[in-house]
Motif scaffolding. Sequence first.
Motif, PDB file in Angstrom:
ATOM      1  N   ALA A  66       0.816  -1.220   0.055  1.00 45.91           N
ATOM      2  CA  ALA A  66       0.090   0.106  -0.025  1.00 45.91           C
ATOM      3  C   ALA A  66       1.005   1.452   0.084  1.00 45.91           C
ATOM      4  O   ALA A  66       0.358   2.437  -0.196  1.00 45.91           O
ATOM      5  N   ARG A  67       2.256   1.324   0.574  1.00 45.17           N
ATOM      6  CA  ARG A  67       3.030   2.346   0.419  1.00 45.17           C
ATOM      7  C   ARG A  67       4.226   1.711  -0.017  1.00 45.17           C
ATOM      8  O   ARG A  67       4.656   0.341  -0.112  1.00 45.17           O
ATOM      9  N   ALA A  68       5.374   2.805  -0.231  1.00 47.54           N
ATOM     10  CA  ALA A  68       6.668   2.235  -0.619  1.00 47.54           C
ATOM     11  C   ALA A  68       7.249   1.481   0.223  1.00 47.54           C
ATOM     12  O   ALA A  68       6.924   1.676   1.567  1.00 47.54           O
ATOM     13  N   PRO A  69       8.156   0.332  -0.024  1.00 49.70           N
ATOM     14  CA  PRO A  69       8.867  -0.476   0.878  1.00 49.70           C
ATOM     15  C   PRO A  69       9.450   0.333   1.891  1.00 49.70           C
ATOM     16  O   PRO A  69       9.648  -0.201   3.104  1.00 49.70           O
ATOM     17  N   GLY A  70      10.100   1.643   1.820  1.00 51.07           N
ATOM     18  CA  GLY A  70      10.962   2.427   2.799  1.00 51.07           C
ATOM     19  C   GLY A  70       9.783   3.121   3.762  1.00 51.07           C
ATOM     20  O   GLY A  70      10.642   3.523   4.834  1.00 51.07           O
ATOM     21  N   GLU A  71       8.591   2.934   3.579  1.00 49.91           N
ATOM     22  CA  GLU A  71       7.787   3.549   4.492  1.00 49.91           C
ATOM     23  C   GLU A  71       6.868   2.510   5.285  1.00 49.91           C
ATOM     24  O   GLU A  71       6.057   2.960   6.142  1.00 49.91           O
ATOM     25  N   ILE A  72       7.190   1.165   5.261  1.00 53.19           N
ATOM     26  CA  ILE A  72       6.760   0.294   5.913  1.00 53.19           C
ATOM     27  C   ILE A  72       7.775  -0.477   7.037  1.00 53.19           C
ATOM     28  O   ILE A  72       8.678  -0.929   6.413  1.00 53.19           O
ATOM     29  N   ASN A  73       7.436  -0.337   8.147  1.00 49.43           N
ATOM     30  CA  ASN A  73       8.668  -0.869   9.072  1.00 49.43           C
ATOM     31  C   ASN A  73       8.318  -2.032   9.609  1.00 49.43           C
ATOM     32  O   ASN A  73       7.178  -2.545   9.740  1.00 49.43           O
ATOM     33  N   LEU A  74       9.246  -2.653  10.171  1.00 51.69           N
ATOM     34  CA  LEU A  74       8.832  -4.149  11.030  1.00 51.69           C
ATOM     35  C   LEU A  74       7.895  -3.863  12.188  1.00 51.69           C
ATOM     36  O   LEU A  74       7.033  -4.998  12.315  1.00 51.69           O
ATOM     37  N   ALA A  75       7.944  -2.631  12.839  1.00 53.11           N
ATOM     38  CA  ALA A  75       7.045  -2.426  13.839  1.00 53.11           C
ATOM     39  C   ALA A  75       5.674  -2.417  13.345  1.00 53.11           C
ATOM     40  O   ALA A  75       4.543  -3.111  14.020  1.00 53.11           O
ATOM     41  N   ASP A  76       5.437  -1.943  12.198  1.00 48.90           N
ATOM     42  CA  ASP A  76       3.969  -1.868  11.671  1.00 48.90           C
ATOM     43  C   ASP A  76       3.592  -3.154  11.318  1.00 48.90           C
ATOM     44  O   ASP A  76       2.240  -3.629  11.603  1.00 48.90           O
ATOM     45  N   ILE A  77       4.420  -4.115  10.885  1.00 50.05           N
ATOM     46  CA  ILE A  77       4.143  -5.541  10.282  1.00 50.05           C
ATOM     47  C   ILE A  77       3.733  -6.091  11.546  1.00 50.05           C
ATOM     48  O   ILE A  77       2.745  -6.856  11.947  1.00 50.05           O
ATOM     49  N   ILE A  78       4.798  -6.165  12.562  1.00 48.22           N
ATOM     50  CA  ILE A  78       4.596  -6.937  13.853  1.00 48.22           C
ATOM     51  C   ILE A  78       3.358  -6.714  14.800  1.00 48.22           C
ATOM     52  O   ILE A  78       2.471  -7.398  15.044  1.00 48.22           O
ATOM     53  N   ARG A  79       2.918  -5.244  14.722  1.00 45.79           N
ATOM     54  CA  ARG A  79       1.599  -4.697  15.409  1.00 45.79           C
ATOM     55  C   ARG A  79       0.593  -5.198  14.827  1.00 45.79           C
ATOM     56  O   ARG A  79      -0.448  -5.623  15.110  1.00 45.79           O
ATOM     57  N   ALA A  80       0.450  -5.229  13.324  1.00 46.93           N
ATOM     58  CA  ALA A  80      -0.471  -5.534  12.712  1.00 46.93           C
ATOM     59  C   ALA A  80      -0.871  -7.186  12.764  1.00 46.93           C
ATOM     60  O   ALA A  80      -2.054  -7.779  12.883  1.00 46.93           O
ATOM     61  N   ILE A  81       0.036  -7.912  12.990  1.00 44.12           N
ATOM     62  CA  ILE A  81      -0.197  -9.324  13.143  1.00 44.12           C
ATOM     63  C   ILE A  81      -0.281  -9.905  14.482  1.00 44.12           C
ATOM     64  O   ILE A  81      -0.804 -10.537  14.996  1.00 44.12           O
ATOM     65  N   ASP A  82       0.759  -9.418  15.411  1.00 37.00           N
ATOM     66  CA  ASP A  82       0.772  -9.727  16.672  1.00 37.00           C
ATOM     67  C   ASP A  82       0.225  -8.911  17.893  1.00 37.00           C
ATOM     68  O   ASP A  82      -0.018  -9.247  19.043  1.00 37.00           O
ATOM     69  N   GLY A  83       0.042  -7.889  17.551  1.00 38.80           N
ATOM     70  CA  GLY A  83      -0.437  -6.790  18.322  1.00 38.80           C
ATOM     71  C   GLY A  83       0.754  -5.975  18.932  1.00 38.80           C
ATOM     72  O   GLY A  83       1.660  -5.820  18.260  1.00 38.80           O
ATOM     73  N   PRO A  84       0.469  -5.330  20.098  1.00 42.68           N
ATOM     74  CA  PRO A  84       1.629  -4.589  20.624  1.00 42.68           C
ATOM     75  C   PRO A  84       2.780  -5.283  20.937  1.00 42.68           C
ATOM     76  O   PRO A  84       2.957  -6.382  21.180  1.00 42.68           O
ATOM     77  N   LEU A  85       3.870  -4.251  20.921  1.00 41.90           N
ATOM     78  CA  LEU A  85       5.389  -4.989  21.012  1.00 41.90           C
ATOM     79  C   LEU A  85       5.563  -5.166  22.548  1.00 41.90           C
ATOM     80  O   LEU A  85       6.515  -5.786  22.991  1.00 41.90           O
ATOM     81  N   ALA A  86       5.034  -4.598  23.458  1.00 41.77           N
ATOM     82  CA  ALA A  86       5.100  -4.590  24.856  1.00 41.77           C
ATOM     83  C   ALA A  86       4.848  -5.811  25.440  1.00 41.77           C
ATOM     84  O   ALA A  86       3.750  -6.511  25.133  1.00 41.77           O
ATOM     85  N   MET A  87       5.563  -6.369  26.426  1.00 46.23           N
ATOM     86  CA  MET A  87       5.249  -7.483  26.907  1.00 46.23           C
ATOM     87  C   MET A  87       4.183  -7.677  28.107  1.00 46.23           C
ATOM     88  O   MET A  87       3.673  -8.674  28.317  1.00 46.23           O
ATOM     89  N   LEU A  88       3.780  -6.293  28.501  1.00 52.15           N
ATOM     90  CA  LEU A  88       2.640  -6.233  29.448  1.00 52.15           C
ATOM     91  C   LEU A  88       1.920  -5.220  29.060  1.00 52.15           C
ATOM     92  O   LEU A  88       2.190  -4.111  28.394  1.00 52.15           O
ATOM     93  N   PRO A  89       0.609  -5.178  29.098  1.00 50.59           N
ATOM     94  CA  PRO A  89      -0.354  -4.135  28.655  1.00 50.59           C
ATOM     95  C   PRO A  89       0.120  -2.673  29.329  1.00 50.59           C
ATOM     96  O   PRO A  89      -0.260  -1.775  28.535  1.00 50.59           O
ATOM     97  N   CYS A  90       0.454  -2.779  30.557  1.00 49.71           N
ATOM     98  CA  CYS A  90       0.763  -1.565  31.346  1.00 49.71           C
ATOM     99  C   CYS A  90       2.109  -0.666  30.714  1.00 49.71           C
ATOM    100  O   CYS A  90       2.273   0.373  30.995  1.00 49.71           O
ATOM    101  N   ALA A  91       2.757  -1.541  29.904  1.00 47.72           N
ATOM    102  CA  ALA A  91       3.924  -1.092  29.314  1.00 47.72           C
ATOM    103  C   ALA A  91       3.692  -0.691  27.999  1.00 47.72           C
ATOM    104  O   ALA A  91       4.767  -0.308  27.303  1.00 47.72           O
ATOM    105  N   SER A  92       2.656  -0.769  27.264  1.00 44.01           N
ATOM    106  CA  SER A  92       2.159  -0.437  25.703  1.00 44.01           C
ATOM    107  C   SER A  92       2.183   1.064  25.648  1.00 44.01           C
ATOM    108  O   SER A  92       1.386   1.667  26.427  1.00 44.01           O
ATOM    109  N   VAL A  93       2.659   1.524  24.559  1.00 49.53           N
ATOM    110  CA  VAL A  93       2.196   2.754  24.307  1.00 49.53           C
ATOM    111  C   VAL A  93       0.860   2.834  23.174  1.00 49.53           C
ATOM    112  O   VAL A  93       0.095   3.923  23.457  1.00 49.53           O
ATOM    113  N   THR A  94       0.665   1.647  22.642  1.00 49.84           N
ATOM    114  CA  THR A  94      -0.339   1.748  21.402  1.00 49.84           C
ATOM    115  C   THR A  94      -1.797   1.058  22.182  1.00 49.84           C
ATOM    116  O   THR A  94      -2.686   1.345  21.766  1.00 49.84           O
TER     117      THR A  94
END
Length: 146
Positions: A66-94
């Motif tokens: 949907a965007r250029a390859p330089g505009e899609i980062n690994l965090a975008d992909i992982i969040r889309a598939i696995d959800g937040p990066l944080a290990m606990l919900p209280c440590a999550s930004v998103t």
Amino acid sequence: MISKKALYAIRALMSLARVAPEAMNTGEIVLANDLPRKFLEAILLDLKRARITVSERGREGGHRLARAPGEINLADIIRAIDGPLAMLPCASVTSYRPCDDCPDVENCQIRRALAKGRDALAEVLESTTLADLVERPDMAPAGVFV
């Protein structure tokens, strides 16, 4: 640890990045990455919902970024598939949510430590794009074949 689903999503998106802005059909992505078709179809649907890919039906259709390859980062992909990066919900930004059994969220040392870990991880994942992975194979995470 990211899920196998997220790892397969990264592999599929790297294939799309290599041919961008052209499209690939599901079968081509399966063959290029040796992925299970049904599982890939579910992944591609999640990526479309997250607006990382677009798809078109028909002979000239397929999946494309949907965007250029330089505009899609690994965090975008992982969040889309696995959800937040944080290990606990209280440590999550998103997806912040206080832990149900925490007596003092503001002064919780566990939360502070995990938030630092989340920040360090997010810095790396947000600064690594699909373009980096395709153009610089040394940037690919372990388990991602280039």
